[in-house]
Write an enzyme that holds these catalytic residues in place. Sequence first.
Site, short mmCIF file in Angstrom:
data_model
loop_
_atom_site.label_atom_id
_atom_site.label_comp_id
_atom_site.label_asym_id
_atom_site.label_seq_id
_atom_site.Cartn_x
_atom_site.Cartn_y
_atom_site.Cartn_z
N TYR A 106 -40.02 -9.25 9.57
CA TYR A 106 -39.97 -8.53 11.06
C TYR A 106 -41.55 -8.37 11.50
O TYR A 106 -42.30 -8.27 10.94
CB TYR A 106 -38.89 -7.48 11.14
N CYS A 107 -41.39 -8.49 13.01
CA CYS A 107 -42.63 -8.04 13.71
C CYS A 107 -42.17 -6.97 14.59
O CYS A 107 -41.13 -6.31 14.51
CB CYS A 107 -43.38 -9.20 14.09
N ALA A 108 -43.03 -7.02 15.86
CA ALA A 108 -42.73 -6.01 17.04
C ALA A 108 -41.27 -6.34 17.55
O ALA A 108 -40.48 -5.37 17.61
CB ALA A 108 -43.78 -5.98 17.85
#
Length: 350
Positions: A106-108
């Site tokens: 995941y990222c932002a």
Amino acid sequence: MFMTNNFDKDFHQRENPQVTIEQVWNQKSITLIDARSPDEFLAGFIPEAVNIPLLNNEERALVGTLYKQAGREPAIEKGYDLLEPRVGLLARYFENFSKEQELVVYCARGGMRSKAITALMRSLGYRASQLIGGYKAFRTWNLERLENYQLPNLVVLQGGTGVGKTLVLNQLRNSVDLEGLAQHRGSMVGGVGKKPATQKNFEANLLMALDCSDPNQVLFVEGESRNIGSTTISGNIHGQMKRARIAMLEASIETRTKRTVEEYITSQPQETTEIRKRIDFLVKDLGKNKVAELTSLFDAGNYHDCFQFILVNYYDRKYAHSMGKLTIELTVSTEDISEAARTLEKHFSL
């Protein structure tokens, strides 16, 4: 081995398997990978996640500025220019994971960073998926769940400073240590020797702790104000704490003094100077002359008399004022911590 001279700059365009936070939450067989920068990670992350940043803090700021000033394509190109030299290093780092292991990245917001890392891992043969919506989706879900969480079998442990509430909690089979999650003891010197949690991490770990508790048994927590250091308990959870059944823990002033000295001085001698500074904060409540006497006792190594006076004349008065009119169901001596835990579990068993 992944060869950097064959580096393809289309990872952000590839389609990856997608999963939701509900599918991965509290799944011990899944390893979560956070592709955000170190600063973003430290501010708040999904429990148990490993940080493998696609860009470091400075690089993220640089790409973000370029995106605002020149647009999407130049920013993407710059991101790949920064990534390409370290692809070999990333590939070697990925070797810490088994190719049979289920990985979720995941990222932002579930955008290009997590998409690129997921595609890169899949090109190397790893079972990687991308978390839909990224950390932002998790954060929204986390807060919604806390605001709707129901704790029908809640018991709150009350008692003055030094009675051993946390010691008792740690011996109860179904409990949540709020101060442990906040990394703050909830007192004037509560953060000394600790690394206080961010609000985001406190709420993430609180949800995890609640989900890992047994809903069919009584759940014990320590009585707290809504704020523990710089963290805040959700209104829903704290409201249920105020309506919960109450057990009052008691111990002699000698036992309380001994435990307070052990916790704040003996167990963390490197923090003695910082503890002494906090005594000066008591001037408003105790007056300059008394604080001067207390610091003299402290400097002479007479921690017993110093802390005993503070317990009786500061903490106990504050505590009595905050208690108001409570309905106490059970009063338990904590002179013997193990016996206190057994008494509580026997009385409140379902």
